[in-house]
Design a protein around this motif. Structure first.
Motif, PDB file in Angstrom:
ATOM      1  N   LEU A 375     -65.994 -34.100  29.037  1.00  0.00           N
ATOM      2  CA  LEU A 375     -66.402 -35.287  28.291  1.00  0.00           C
ATOM      3  C   LEU A 375     -66.493 -35.003  26.798  1.00  0.00           C
ATOM      4  CD1 LEU A 375     -69.160 -36.817  30.610  1.00  0.00           C
ATOM      5  CD2 LEU A 375     -66.793 -37.558  30.356  1.00  0.00           C
ATOM      6  N   LEU A 376     -67.031 -33.841  26.436  1.00  0.00           N
ATOM      7  CA  LEU A 376     -67.158 -33.521  25.011  1.00  0.00           C
ATOM      8  C   LEU A 376     -65.788 -33.305  24.374  1.00  0.00           C
ATOM      9  CD1 LEU A 376     -68.812 -32.985  22.516  1.00  0.00           C
ATOM     10  CD2 LEU A 376     -69.169 -30.627  23.300  1.00  0.00           C
ATOM     11  N   THR A 377     -64.918 -32.550  25.034  1.00  0.00           N
ATOM     12  CA  THR A 377     -63.583 -32.328  24.446  1.00  0.00           C
ATOM     13  C   THR A 377     -62.805 -33.643  24.364  1.00  0.00           C
ATOM     14  OG1 THR A 377     -62.731 -31.667  26.636  1.00  0.00           O
ATOM     15  CG2 THR A 377     -63.421 -29.909  25.147  1.00  0.00           C
ATOM     16  N   THR A 378     -62.966 -34.508  25.359  1.00  0.00           N
ATOM     17  CA  THR A 378     -62.292 -35.807  25.325  1.00  0.00           C
ATOM     18  C   THR A 378     -62.773 -36.647  24.148  1.00  0.00           C
ATOM     19  OG1 THR A 378     -61.976 -35.834  27.727  1.00  0.00           O
ATOM     20  CG2 THR A 378     -61.881 -37.956  26.592  1.00  0.00           C
ATOM     21  N   ALA A 379     -64.104 -36.714  23.974  1.00  0.00           N
ATOM     22  CA  ALA A 379     -64.671 -37.490  22.873  1.00  0.00           C
ATOM     23  C   ALA A 379     -64.217 -36.946  21.523  1.00  0.00           C
ATOM     24  CB  ALA A 379     -66.195 -37.489  22.959  1.00  0.00           C
ATOM     25  N   LEU A 380     -64.152 -35.634  21.398  1.00  0.00           N
ATOM     26  CA  LEU A 380     -63.730 -35.023  20.129  1.00  0.00           C
ATOM     27  C   LEU A 380     -62.253 -35.264  19.856  1.00  0.00           C
ATOM     28  CD1 LEU A 380     -65.727 -31.685  20.417  1.00  0.00           C
ATOM     29  CD2 LEU A 380     -66.132 -33.510  18.754  1.00  0.00           C
ATOM     30  N   LYS A 381     -61.434 -35.191  20.888  1.00  0.00           N
ATOM     31  CA  LYS A 381     -60.005 -35.469  20.711  1.00  0.00           C
ATOM     32  C   LYS A 381     -59.782 -36.910  20.269  1.00  0.00           C
ATOM     33  CE  LYS A 381     -58.213 -32.088  24.032  1.00  0.00           C
ATOM     34  NZ  LYS A 381     -57.565 -31.904  25.351  1.00  0.00           N
ATOM     35  N   LYS A 382     -60.582 -37.834  20.834  1.00  0.00           N
ATOM     36  CA  LYS A 382     -60.471 -39.239  20.444  1.00  0.00           C
ATOM     37  C   LYS A 382     -60.765 -39.423  18.953  1.00  0.00           C
ATOM     38  CE  LYS A 382     -59.748 -41.448  24.433  1.00  0.00           C
ATOM     39  NZ  LYS A 382     -58.608 -42.395  24.656  1.00  0.00           N
ATOM     40  N   ARG A 383     -61.523 -38.504  18.392  1.00  0.00           N
ATOM     41  CA  ARG A 383     -61.901 -38.598  16.979  1.00  0.00           C
ATOM     42  C   ARG A 383     -61.075 -37.670  16.097  1.00  0.00           C
ATOM     43  NH1 ARG A 383     -65.368 -40.095  20.417  1.00  0.00           N
ATOM     44  NH2 ARG A 383     -67.024 -41.618  20.001  1.00  0.00           N
ATOM     45  N   GLY A 384     -59.995 -37.117  16.664  1.00  0.00           N
ATOM     46  CA  GLY A 384     -59.030 -36.381  15.863  1.00  0.00           C
ATOM     47  C   GLY A 384     -59.239 -34.891  15.750  1.00  0.00           C
ATOM     48  N   PHE A 385     -60.153 -34.314  16.531  1.00  0.00           N
ATOM     49  CA  PHE A 385     -60.392 -32.873  16.447  1.00  0.00           C
ATOM     50  C   PHE A 385     -59.497 -32.126  17.436  1.00  0.00           C
ATOM     51  CE2 PHE A 385     -64.326 -34.776  14.876  1.00  0.00           C
ATOM     52  CZ  PHE A 385     -64.469 -34.089  13.671  1.00  0.00           C
ATOM     53  N   ASP A 386     -58.958 -30.998  16.994  1.00  0.00           N
ATOM     54  CA  ASP A 386     -58.000 -30.226  17.780  1.00  0.00           C
ATOM     55  C   ASP A 386     -58.738 -29.242  18.681  1.00  0.00           C
ATOM     56  OD1 ASP A 386     -55.702 -29.080  18.779  1.00  0.00           O
ATOM     57  OD2 ASP A 386     -55.415 -27.751  17.047  1.00  0.00           O
ATOM     58  N   VAL A 387     -59.369 -29.755  19.725  1.00  0.00           N
ATOM     59  CA  VAL A 387     -60.099 -28.902  20.661  1.00  0.00           C
ATOM     60  C   VAL A 387     -59.258 -28.700  21.917  1.00  0.00           C
ATOM     61  CG1 VAL A 387     -62.395 -29.501  19.839  1.00  0.00           C
ATOM     62  CG2 VAL A 387     -61.310 -30.935  21.570  1.00  0.00           C
ATOM     63  N   ARG A 388     -59.531 -27.600  22.610  1.00  0.00           N
ATOM     64  CA  ARG A 388     -58.755 -27.270  23.802  1.00  0.00           C
ATOM     65  C   ARG A 388     -59.523 -27.641  25.060  1.00  0.00           C
ATOM     66  NH1 ARG A 388     -57.711 -21.918  21.053  1.00  0.00           N
ATOM     67  NH2 ARG A 388     -55.750 -22.211  19.937  1.00  0.00           N
ATOM     68  N   THR A 389     -58.773 -28.010  26.075  1.00  0.00           N
ATOM     69  CA  THR A 389     -59.386 -28.240  27.380  1.00  0.00           C
ATOM     70  C   THR A 389     -59.712 -26.895  28.009  1.00  0.00           C
ATOM     71  OG1 THR A 389     -57.194 -28.297  28.404  1.00  0.00           O
ATOM     72  CG2 THR A 389     -58.158 -30.403  27.747  1.00  0.00           C
ATOM     73  N   GLY A 390     -60.587 -26.894  28.953  1.00  0.00           N
ATOM     74  CA  GLY A 390     -60.986 -25.669  29.627  1.00  0.00           C
ATOM     75  C   GLY A 390     -62.188 -25.935  30.485  1.00  0.00           C
ATOM     76  N   ALA A 391     -63.028 -24.927  30.651  1.00  0.00           N
ATOM     77  CA  ALA A 391     -64.253 -25.081  31.438  1.00  0.00           C
ATOM     78  C   ALA A 391     -65.245 -24.030  30.983  1.00  0.00           C
ATOM     79  CB  ALA A 391     -63.961 -24.930  32.930  1.00  0.00           C
ATOM     80  N   GLY A 392     -66.445 -24.476  30.675  1.00  0.00           N
ATOM     81  CA  GLY A 392     -67.445 -23.526  30.225  1.00  0.00           C
ATOM     82  C   GLY A 392     -68.694 -24.231  29.760  1.00  0.00           C
ATOM     83  N   LEU A 393     -69.650 -23.461  29.282  1.00  0.00           N
ATOM     84  CA  LEU A 393     -70.889 -24.035  28.780  1.00  0.00           C
ATOM     85  C   LEU A 393     -70.769 -24.433  27.317  1.00  0.00           C
ATOM     86  CD1 LEU A 393     -71.739 -22.423  31.385  1.00  0.00           C
ATOM     87  CD2 LEU A 393     -73.973 -22.135  30.296  1.00  0.00           C
ATOM     88  N   ASN A 394     -69.713 -23.954  26.650  1.00  0.00           N
ATOM     89  CA  ASN A 394     -69.560 -24.172  25.215  1.00  0.00           C
ATOM     90  C   ASN A 394     -68.191 -24.739  24.874  1.00  0.00           C
ATOM     91  OD1 ASN A 394     -72.130 -22.677  24.415  1.00  0.00           O
ATOM     92  ND2 ASN A 394     -71.026 -21.077  25.508  1.00  0.00           N
ATOM     93  N   VAL A 395     -68.115 -25.366  23.696  1.00  0.00           N
ATOM     94  CA  VAL A 395     -66.862 -25.903  23.179  1.00  0.00           C
ATOM     95  C   VAL A 395     -66.680 -25.385  21.756  1.00  0.00           C
ATOM     96  CG1 VAL A 395     -65.653 -28.011  22.445  1.00  0.00           C
ATOM     97  CG2 VAL A 395     -66.893 -27.972  24.630  1.00  0.00           C
ATOM     98  N   TRP A 396     -65.467 -24.942  21.442  1.00  0.00           N
ATOM     99  CA  TRP A 396     -65.126 -24.449  20.111  1.00  0.00           C
ATOM    100  C   TRP A 396     -64.382 -25.558  19.359  1.00  0.00           C
ATOM    101  CZ3 TRP A 396     -66.211 -20.927  16.662  1.00  0.00           C
ATOM    102  CH2 TRP A 396     -65.308 -20.660  15.626  1.00  0.00           C
ATOM    103  N   ILE A 397     -64.882 -25.872  18.157  1.00  0.00           N
ATOM    104  CA  ILE A 397     -64.268 -26.927  17.346  1.00  0.00           C
ATOM    105  C   ILE A 397     -63.718 -26.294  16.074  1.00  0.00           C
ATOM    106  CG2 ILE A 397     -64.615 -29.180  16.267  1.00  0.00           C
ATOM    107  CD1 ILE A 397     -67.187 -29.430  17.971  1.00  0.00           C
ATOM    108  N   PRO A 398     -62.407 -26.091  15.998  1.00  0.00           N
ATOM    109  CA  PRO A 398     -61.842 -25.466  14.791  1.00  0.00           C
ATOM    110  C   PRO A 398     -61.857 -26.432  13.615  1.00  0.00           C
ATOM    111  CG  PRO A 398     -60.100 -26.059  16.337  1.00  0.00           C
ATOM    112  CD  PRO A 398     -61.387 -26.390  17.012  1.00  0.00           C
ATOM    113  N   ILE A 399     -62.526 -26.036  12.549  1.00  0.00           N
ATOM    114  CA  ILE A 399     -62.546 -26.804  11.306  1.00  0.00           C
ATOM    115  C   ILE A 399     -62.466 -25.814  10.151  1.00  0.00           C
ATOM    116  CG2 ILE A 399     -63.784 -28.872  12.099  1.00  0.00           C
ATOM    117  CD1 ILE A 399     -66.356 -27.576  11.177  1.00  0.00           C
TER     118      ILE A 399
END
Length: 462
Positions: A375-399
């Motif tokens: 859900l978090l990666t989907t929401a971020l992608k909708k807002r233009g952030f280049d995040v990767r799909t995967g599975a884990g407790l954390n999400v990395w947002i390259p900026i």
């Protein structure tokens, strides 16, 4: 049976609710709630869209209306939907979705999404821990006796064999994963200045450990399939003495090593010579994804698994297996230091892991962490952030401008971990812990980040 809610009379867009795919322990109301949350995050449902009435949705799904009512009640409490009188319920207007920020007389309550902790609601509660203690032996363990509890090592051996990991050289029990990794690096007699290949971005504690031991980190790049062959080849050619990776649920991104990539990397390393290859499989019990290791073909290798994400960080136990030489060196090194990990703790951990209610929590945690990451990666992608799909407790947002964005996010009520903690060299970004984020929190954070990122970008343009 796969049930489907159909568009009619201006109500919701067509989307599926699959009740059979959800474990019985979750319940049908939980399945409905999660599917509507997902549809809102993915913008299949938009602010203002009307949902079916409780009765209409219950009829469509052939279930009791109280089940639907419970799901709607949870969604209203989280701020995702609102009651519209006789019309029924609607997706909340965008301004109402920032339920993750409590504003009281102009004060914004800060929400920390930076710590990497599991969700406490999925950890054993006090009653389960006390019950487990009442069922185990509390006999004293004396100097000179067998180091480890036989029941725990038998359980650990079975877990490793289930994932087709060769555990014939025994089980090494340590006080957490980092303890095992540190002892392994010491055991193979690395010297100050020796190169150690680590993921970049990667787990900050591994980076810190390498630097504290006066070893020199060299970068392993990560893409959507895991460690890139080019970066591993470069590290080996540069003379790396050890390679530390996480094949499943990479921290900080959640990237997963694909089966094809594992085959490619296995061919690349051959027997590995004297290089020690370590795989930190920290989410093993949560089963967030399939396991595709590639390090075990090497002459020197170690698989490390901890229980902290499933039982909580205070249960400081990890179990490892590897090649015969490394395992022997680990046992020798531990014998010269702490000697062993508390047998009482080993018995308690095993008893908890065999407790049905705890097993259900661990399974539920695995499902929830996968869902929240998605859900978090989907929401971020909708807002233009280049995040990767995967599975884990954390999400990395390259900026590229984390030093400007991090303090502005704090001012907006969000405490994140800056990417400099996870990187060396030029990589930049922020890490967000999704493990305890609700759907409304995800939307609130994603909107705040998008707004702050735009403000910072405009400042740079000006």
């Amino acid at each position: 049976m796969r049930n489907r809610v159909i568009i009619r009379e201006g109500f919701v867009q067509d989307f599926a609710i699959d009740l059979e795919s959800v474990a019985v322990s979750e319940g049908k109301s939980e399945a409905i709630r999660r599917e509507i949350e997902r549809a809102i995050i993915e913008e299949r449902l938009k602010p203002g869209d009307m949902l079916p009435t409780v009765r209409a949705l219950a009829d469509d799904l052939s279930i009791n209306k109280n089940t639907v009512a419970a799901a709607y009640r949870q969604l209203r409490q989280s701020g995702l939907i609102s009651a519209e009188g006789r019309k029924g319920s609607a997706v909340a207007r965008h301004a109402l979705l920032a339920a993750s920020r409590d504003v009281d007389a102009g004060f914004i309550q800060t929400m920390a999404v930076r710590d990497g902790n599991p969700d406490p609601s999925f950890l054993p509660n006090e009653g389960e821990i006390r019950d487990a203690l009442s069922r185990i032996s509390v006999a004293h363990h004396l100097y000179g006796e067998q180091r480890n509890d036989a029941g725990f090592t038998e359980w650990a051996h079975a877990q490793l064999v289930e994932d087709r990991i060769d555990a014939s050289n025994g089980i090494f029990v340590s006080a957490g994963a980092l303890d095992a990794i540190e002892r392994a690096l010491i055991a193979v007699r690395l010297r100050p200045g020796d190169l150690v290949a680590v993921e970049n971005p990667g787990y900050m504690c591994v980076h810190g450990l390498v630097r504290t031991m006066q070893l020199e980190p060299t970068s392993l790049d990560i893409d959507e399939n895991g460690v890139t062959p080019a970066s591993l080849r470069k590290a080996i050619k540069a003379g790396a003495k050890a390679v530390i990776v996480t094949s499943r649920s990479h921290n900080p991104s959640g990237a997963l090593t694909s089966r094809a990539r594992a085959v490619e990397l296995r061919k690349l390393i051959g027997d590995g010579g004297d290089i020690l290859f370590i795989d930190d499989d920290h989410t093993n019990l949560l089963r967030l994804a399939g396991y595709n290791p590639w390090h075990m073909g090497a002459r020197r290798w170690l698989t490390v698994r901890s229980v902290s994400k499933a039982l909580g960080p205070d249960f400081r136990i990890a179990y490892s297996t590897g090649d015969a030489q490394t395992m022997h060196q680990l046992e020798q090194r531990q014998g010269l230091g702490m000697g062993w990990v508390s047998n009482l703790l080993q018995r308690l951990v095993r008893e908890l892991l065999l407790t049905v209610s705890v097993q259900r929590k661990i399974a539920a945690a695995g499902r929830a962490y996968c869902e929240r990451h998605h859900l978090l990666t989907t929401a971020l992608k909708k807002r233009g952030f280049d995040v990767r799909t995967g599975a884990g407790l954390n999400v990395w947002i390259p900026i590229s401008n984390e030093h400007e964005i991090t303090p502005r996010l704090f001012e907006a009520g969000w405490l994140v971990r800056p990417g400099s903690d996870f990187c060396f060299g030029e990589a930049s970004g922020i890490r967000v812990t999704a493990a305890r984020m609700s759907a409304s929190t995800i939307l609130g954070f994603s909107d705040a980040l998008a707004r702050v990122h735009k403000e910072v970008s405009m400042t740079f343009i000006a």
